[in-house]
Design a protein around this motif. Structure first.
Motif, short mmCIF file in Angstrom:
data_model
loop_
_atom_site.label_atom_id
_atom_site.label_comp_id
_atom_site.label_asym_id
_atom_site.label_seq_id
_atom_site.Cartn_x
_atom_site.Cartn_y
_atom_site.Cartn_z
N LEU A 185 1.98 55.25 7.12
CA LEU A 185 0.97 56.03 7.84
C LEU A 185 -0.33 55.25 7.85
O LEU A 185 -0.58 54.41 6.99
CB LEU A 185 0.76 57.39 7.16
CG LEU A 185 1.99 58.31 7.08
CD1 LEU A 185 1.72 59.46 6.12
CD2 LEU A 185 2.36 58.84 8.46
N ASP A 244 -3.60 58.61 12.61
CA ASP A 244 -2.32 59.23 12.95
C ASP A 244 -2.46 60.74 13.03
O ASP A 244 -3.16 61.36 12.20
CB ASP A 244 -1.26 58.89 11.89
CG ASP A 244 -0.70 57.49 12.01
OD1 ASP A 244 -0.93 56.85 13.06
OD2 ASP A 244 -0.03 57.04 11.06
N LYS A 254 4.37 62.17 10.76
CA LYS A 254 3.67 61.67 11.94
C LYS A 254 4.28 62.30 13.19
O LYS A 254 5.50 62.38 13.33
CB LYS A 254 3.78 60.15 12.02
CG LYS A 254 2.98 59.52 13.15
CD LYS A 254 3.07 58.00 13.10
CE LYS A 254 2.35 57.35 14.27
NZ LYS A 254 2.44 55.87 14.21
N LYS A 308 0.93 61.66 19.60
CA LYS A 308 -0.46 62.02 19.87
C LYS A 308 -0.62 62.88 21.12
O LYS A 308 -1.65 63.52 21.31
CB LYS A 308 -1.33 60.77 19.98
CG LYS A 308 -1.56 60.09 18.63
CD LYS A 308 -2.60 59.00 18.69
CE LYS A 308 -2.87 58.42 17.30
NZ LYS A 308 -3.88 57.35 17.31
#
Length: 378
Positions: free
Chosen positions: A84, A88, A161, A164
């Protein structure tokens, strides 16, 4: 608190006494160490487990910062984080040790250290990461996150994660409640095409199981509840039948619908009397998963011969037997395809309206309250 590291000022919803309202307070959180990450929280789901801990059904030490369905953006990473990075977008989920026998076998939901890591009020070494403005520690690390705050410390292993372009503000509940209901169907019970399934309780967890049952091809999907509006939504989300147990005998109704009982069921209410009746709704060789969490020590009664002679099974389910790094992205993709519309469960509240969100959740007005805590950068 270890003052060697820079601290970040936060606002947190603090639980200071059994059953007391949440209070928004200023505090400080230390920087991440080792494999930890510091996450700026965008939104956090409000879960039944937050409320039963507030009421001390589970003995989490107080005062504490609760919250365990966080979604946000990584602000900083510890020196040993490998997968990560800052910036993120992430969903926070439950904690597991990663090294006990069950974790090594892939059963992270049943980690032998699960209770201490998620309900202990501190990290594995007994240290907290948050203090109030008087320098007094606040118990944290709730589900390895404590996300009723503007910032949270989590670990690399319980931070997932996400893309986006996914709607970060609504993804937090995937870390617990929605993951639990959907995973119970898909991972634990392995409900299959053409089967009969019933959810006892049509809250956020129960309705997540209804959506999952539809997604995997169950052909009889029954939602049982006492709130008419929830049952209406259950039909919209995939239930083929609904039963209002205030108006009908649930056992008789389910047996009539199925011609003898369901193949699979979930008990999501945490009520012992509902579990006893739900067992009687199973057909031969049927299996019921128990998700609803009552007070520690709660006991249920059932007819042993009705279990034995019909080959029925009862099993406990934690977090839907999920491997979050795999399962949460799968649920996001199902949602994108319109096959798992969990967004229909969500109602947003400003962070400072947390007690209003609690009231609405407890009354049944709101299925899945999500607290909007921070903004997503343009």
């Amino acid at each position: 608190m270890n003052q060697t590291f820079r601290c970040t000022e936060i606002t947190a919803a603090v639980t200071r006494a059994q059953g007391a309202p949440f209070t928004l307070e200023k505090g400080r959180i230390r920087a991440p160490e080792g494999t930890e990450v510091l996450v700026r929280i965008v939104a956090t789901g409000l879960c039944h487990t937050d409320l039963i801990v507030r009421d001390q059904y589970y003995p989490v030490p107080l005062p504490a910062v609760l919250g365990h369905e966080g979604a946000g953006i990584i602000e900083a990473v510890g020196p040993n984080v490998a997968t990560l990075q800052t910036g993120d977008h992430v969903v926070l989920t439950f904690g597991s040790c990663g090294h006990c026998d069950l974790c090594a076998q892939g059963h992270v939901c049943y980690c032998q250290n699960f209770f201490g890591l998620n309900f202990g009020g501190a990290d594995k070494d007994g240290k907290t990461a948050i203090e109030d403005m008087d320098g007094k520690p606040l118990h944290d690390h709730f589900f390895a996150q404590s996300s009723f705050a503007t910032y949270a410390i989590a670990t690399e292993s319980n931070t997932v994660k996400v893309p986006k372009d996914a709607p970060l503000e609504m993804l937090g509940p995937l870390g617990c409640g929605i993951q639990t209901g959907a995973g119970a169907v898909m991972n634990s019970l392995k409900v299959g095409p053409g089967t009969a399934f019933a959810s006892f309780g049509a809250g956020a967890v129960g309705l997540s199981s209804v959506m999952a049952a539809k997604a995997v091809g169950a052909t009889t999907i029954i939602a049982v509840d006492v709130v008419a509006s929830r049952l209406e939504l259950a039909q919209e989300l995939g239930a083929t039948h609904v039963v209002n147990s205030r108006e009908q005998d649930m056992v008789e109704a389910v047996r009539n619908i199925t011609g003898g009982g369901v193949d699979f069921a979930l008990e999501t209410t945490g009520r012992a009397e509902v579990l006893a009746q739900a067992i009687e709704c199973l057909g031969s060789l049927g299996t019921i998963g128990v998700i609803g969490a009552p007070k520690l020590g709660t006991k249920a009664e059932f007819d042993i011969n009705n279990l034995l002679l019909l080959g029925r099974s009862i099993r406990g389910i934690v977090e839907g037997d999920s491997v979050p790094q795999i399962f949460i992205p799968q649920l996001i993709e199902l949602n994108r395809q319109g096959r798992f519309p969990f967004d229909k469960l969500i109602k947003f509240y400003p962070f400072d309206k947390i007690n209003e969100a609690v009231k609405d959740s407890e009354s049944g007005v709101t299925l899945k309250a999500v607290l909007k805590i921070g903004d997503i950068p343009a």
